[in-house]
Design an enzyme around this catalytic site. Structure first.
Site, PDB file in Angstrom:
ATOM      1  N   ASN A   9      11.050  -2.380  10.127  1.00 53.76           N
ATOM      2  CA  ASN A   9      10.542  -3.475  10.959  1.00 53.76           C
ATOM      3  C   ASN A   9       9.777  -2.987  12.177  1.00 53.76           C
ATOM      4  O   ASN A   9       9.107  -3.763  12.850  1.00 53.76           O
ATOM      5  CB  ASN A   9      11.689  -4.391  11.409  1.00 53.76           C
ATOM      6  CG  ASN A   9      12.786  -3.639  12.135  1.00 53.76           C
ATOM      7  OD1 ASN A   9      13.590  -2.972  11.485  1.00 53.76           O
ATOM      8  ND2 ASN A   9      12.813  -3.690  13.451  1.00 53.76           N
ATOM      9  N   TYR A  47      23.702  13.146  17.458  1.00 50.61           N
ATOM     10  CA  TYR A  47      22.411  12.890  16.784  1.00 50.61           C
ATOM     11  C   TYR A  47      22.005  14.131  15.983  1.00 50.61           C
ATOM     12  O   TYR A  47      21.616  14.026  14.816  1.00 50.61           O
ATOM     13  CB  TYR A  47      21.331  12.556  17.825  1.00 50.61           C
ATOM     14  CG  TYR A  47      19.965  12.281  17.220  1.00 50.61           C
ATOM     15  CD1 TYR A  47      19.711  11.121  16.501  1.00 50.61           C
ATOM     16  CD2 TYR A  47      18.912  13.195  17.375  1.00 50.61           C
ATOM     17  CE1 TYR A  47      18.460  10.865  15.938  1.00 50.61           C
ATOM     18  CE2 TYR A  47      17.657  12.945  16.820  1.00 50.61           C
ATOM     19  CZ  TYR A  47      17.433  11.782  16.112  1.00 50.61           C
ATOM     20  OH  TYR A  47      16.191  11.533  15.558  1.00 50.61           O
TER      21      TYR A  47
HETATM   22  N1  LIG Z   1      10.088   8.959  17.117  1.00 51.45           N
HETATM   23  C1  LIG Z   1      10.260  10.271  17.098  1.00 51.45           C
HETATM   24  O1  LIG Z   1       9.764  10.992  17.979  1.00 51.45           O
HETATM   25  C2  LIG Z   1      11.061  10.915  16.019  1.00 51.45           C
HETATM   26  C3  LIG Z   1      11.227  12.303  16.043  1.00 51.45           C
HETATM   27  C4  LIG Z   1      11.973  12.914  15.024  1.00 51.45           C
HETATM   28  C5  LIG Z   1      12.527  12.132  14.024  1.00 51.45           C
HETATM   29  N2  LIG Z   1      12.357  10.771  14.045  1.00 51.45           N
HETATM   30  C6  LIG Z   1      12.976   9.989  12.970  1.00 51.45           C
HETATM   31  O2  LIG Z   1      12.039   9.054  12.456  1.00 51.45           O
HETATM   32  C7  LIG Z   1      12.742   7.919  11.912  1.00 51.45           C
HETATM   33  C8  LIG Z   1      12.128   6.625  12.414  1.00 51.45           C
HETATM   34  O3  LIG Z   1      12.372   6.546  13.813  1.00 51.45           O
HETATM   35  P1  LIG Z   1      11.426   5.757  14.820  1.00 51.45           P
HETATM   36  O4  LIG Z   1      10.949   6.751  15.805  1.00 51.45           O
HETATM   37  O5  LIG Z   1      10.466   4.907  14.092  1.00 51.45           O
HETATM   38  O6  LIG Z   1      12.544   4.849  15.563  1.00 51.45           O
HETATM   39  P2  LIG Z   1      12.631   3.276  15.876  1.00 51.45           P
HETATM   40  O7  LIG Z   1      11.319   2.766  16.321  1.00 51.45           O
HETATM   41  O8  LIG Z   1      13.799   3.149  16.793  1.00 51.45           O
HETATM   42  O9  LIG Z   1      12.988   2.649  14.451  1.00 51.45           O
HETATM   43  C9  LIG Z   1      14.255   2.855  13.890  1.00 51.45           C
HETATM   44  C10 LIG Z   1      14.488   1.840  12.795  1.00 51.45           C
HETATM   45  O10 LIG Z   1      15.821   2.038  12.288  1.00 51.45           O
HETATM   46  C11 LIG Z   1      16.455   0.772  12.230  1.00 51.45           C
HETATM   47  N3  LIG Z   1      17.911   0.801  12.283  1.00 51.45           N
HETATM   48  C12 LIG Z   1      18.709   1.218  13.288  1.00 51.45           C
HETATM   49  N4  LIG Z   1      19.998   0.996  12.975  1.00 51.45           N
HETATM   50  C13 LIG Z   1      20.017   0.428  11.739  1.00 51.45           C
HETATM   51  C14 LIG Z   1      21.030  -0.069  10.888  1.00 51.45           C
HETATM   52  N5  LIG Z   1      22.321  -0.079  11.252  1.00 51.45           N
HETATM   53  N6  LIG Z   1      20.677  -0.582   9.702  1.00 51.45           N
HETATM   54  C15 LIG Z   1      19.381  -0.640   9.328  1.00 51.45           C
HETATM   55  N7  LIG Z   1      18.382  -0.215  10.091  1.00 51.45           N
HETATM   56  C16 LIG Z   1      18.691   0.311  11.303  1.00 51.45           C
HETATM   57  C17 LIG Z   1      15.869   0.011  13.421  1.00 51.45           C
HETATM   58  O11 LIG Z   1      16.130  -1.369  13.300  1.00 51.45           O
HETATM   59  P3  LIG Z   1      16.211  -2.309  14.627  1.00 51.45           P
HETATM   60  O12 LIG Z   1      14.805  -2.467  15.114  1.00 51.45           O
HETATM   61  O13 LIG Z   1      16.829  -3.566  14.128  1.00 51.45           O
HETATM   62  O14 LIG Z   1      17.075  -1.580  15.608  1.00 51.45           O
HETATM   63  C18 LIG Z   1      14.410   0.392  13.277  1.00 51.45           C
HETATM   64  O15 LIG Z   1      13.809  -0.389  12.293  1.00 51.45           O
HETATM   65  C19 LIG Z   1      14.201   8.110  12.317  1.00 51.45           C
HETATM   66  O16 LIG Z   1      14.919   8.673  11.229  1.00 51.45           O
HETATM   67  C20 LIG Z   1      14.140   9.127  13.446  1.00 51.45           C
HETATM   68  O17 LIG Z   1      15.319   9.880  13.596  1.00 51.45           O
HETATM   69  C21 LIG Z   1      11.626  10.152  15.006  1.00 51.45           C
END
Ligand SMILES: NC(=O)c1ccc[n+]([C@@H]2O[C@H](COP(=O)([O-])OP(=O)(O)OC[C@H]3O[C@@H](n4cnc5c(N)ncnc54)[C@H](OP(=O)(O)O)[C@@H]3O)[C@@H](O)[C@H]2O)c1
Length: 334
Positions: free
Chosen positions: A47, A200
């Site tokens: 989302n 984490y």
């Molecule tokens: N952004 C970075 O710099 C970075 C770096 C390294 C790795 N990552 C990895 O990339 C991936 C995507 O992260 P992002 O940066 O896009 O983060 P984000 O914007 O916070 O998105 C995280 C997503 O996970 C969902 N989520 C959280 N808890 C959940 C649950 N209980 N059930 C189902 N969905 C859940 C959130 O839903 P809600 O909106 O409802 O909370 C949101 O859709 C993650 O695995 C993260 O660890 C990101």
């Protein structure tokens, strides 16, 4: 007029160079132009952030996309936006709360019943550095959502993935896994003082270890599984850290952030690449740092740790149920 030509061309070169440098540092666009018409794709946490951009890009490439999210209002809104932008009407929202084993089982049962195939599963959702919360089933939240929830989901969808082969599983981990350690004595932080950062890192290390173990288990099935670090992106992931809203990070570190922190659209490219690239057919059990295969941390390569973690995870999520145990792995009463 001509006196502006030189400064403008210099400015153009500087800006172009900076953009190239940024792409070099942060990783560029998916090098594959492959399309996936008719392929069914599940993206968890789609989302917002990287997951939403991954779903959008794969919808553009012709996939039937299932957005798997815990908040149906946000999920429906994202699906509608993606349908509008791509004119691909096979983009649908489904409820999945990874902090609930019941929800994961319901989601998987619905997919098994309603979808003919699942060709690509992207385990993307995560929570980072939240307070000491627990899931519905009592797991530490980061381990529960980022790792155990996806572990159960993947296992429940394996039959469908095998029947749809060649198929791919993509596990979104993080460079943070290098600072992780699997503490088998206290996986769920019940004995130690809670360290939200270490929790984490442990969850993301577990993701890489299980990727390696699953790849060994899937040999010869036509299902591949790989893990990746997407790079550092401007998303909602830092919502529990306050980092993104601090004046210090905005101003003092602004130029560094600009160079290193990329858009969610760019950070989705590694997931898209692992999902579609023809040159990655048959590649399994690998870790990709953005778009390049790389060795993960030494602990992530430890086969004994991976096997032990797999067995413990199966016990925790109740995968042994058919062998006489309850949901949390306790022996069934006589
Ligand atoms: N952004 C970075 O710099 C970075 C770096 C390294 C790795 N990552 C990895 O990339 C991936 C995507 O992260 P992002 O940066 O896009 O983060 P984000 O914007 O916070 O998105 C995280 C997503 O996970 C969902 N989520 C959280 N808890 C959940 C649950 N209980 N059930 C189902 N969905 C859940 C959130 O839903 P809600 O909106 O409802 O909370 C949101 O859709 C993650 O695995 C993260 O660890 C990101």
């Amino acid at each position: 007029m001509s006196r502006y030509v030189l400064p403008l061309s210099v400015l153009g070169t500087v800006v172009g160079g900076a953009v190239l440098l940024k792409d070099f540092v942060a990783g560029g666009a998916c090098p594959s132009k492959a399309t996936i018409p008719g392929k069914t794709v599940i993206v968890t946490g789609a989302n917002t952030g990287i997951g939403k951009q991954t779903a959008l890009e794969l919808a553009k490439r012709g996939g039937n996309i299932i957005l798997a999210c815990r908040d149906m209002e946000k999920c429906e809104a994202a699906a509608k936006e993606i349908r509008g932008e791509t004119l691909n009407h096979r983009v649908n929202a489904r409820h999945l709360d990874l902090a609930s084993l019941k929800s994961i089982r319901e989601f998987a049962a619905k997919v098994a019943e309603e979808e003919e195939h699942v060709h690509i599963l992207i385990n993307n959702a995560a929570v980072m550095r939240c307070p000491h919360w627990t899931t519905e089933d009592g797991f530490e939240m980061q381990l529960g959502v980022n790792y155990l929830g996806h572990f159960l989901l993947t296992n429940l969808l394996l039959d469908k993935l095998k029947a749809s082969a060649p198929s791919r599983i993509i596990n979104v981990s993080s460079l943070a896994h290098v600072a992780g350690h699997i503490d088998f004595e206290d996986l769920n932080w019940e004995k130690r003082k809670y360290d939200t950062k270490a929790a984490y890192c442990q969850s993301k290390l577990a993701v890489v270890l299980s990727t390696k173990e699953l790849s060994r288990r899937l040999q010869g099935t036509g299902v591949t599984v790989n893990a990746l670090h997407p790079g550092v992106a401007r998303t909602e992931l830092g919502r529990h850290t306050g980092m993104h809203s601090s004046a210090f990070s905005s101003f003092t570190l602004g130029p560094i952030f600009w160079l290193l922190v990329k858009s969610p659209q760019l950070a989705a490219q590694p997931s898209v690449y692992l999902a579609v690239a023809k040159e990655l057919e048959g590649v399994s059990g690998k870790y990709f740092d953005v778009l390049k295969e790389k060795a993960p941390a030494p602990e992530a390569e430890d086969e004994e740790v991976a096997k032990r973690l797999w067995a413990e995870s199966a016990r925790l999520v109740g995968l042994e149920m058919s062998h006489g145990s309850t949901e949390r792995g306790q022996p069934l009463p006589e």
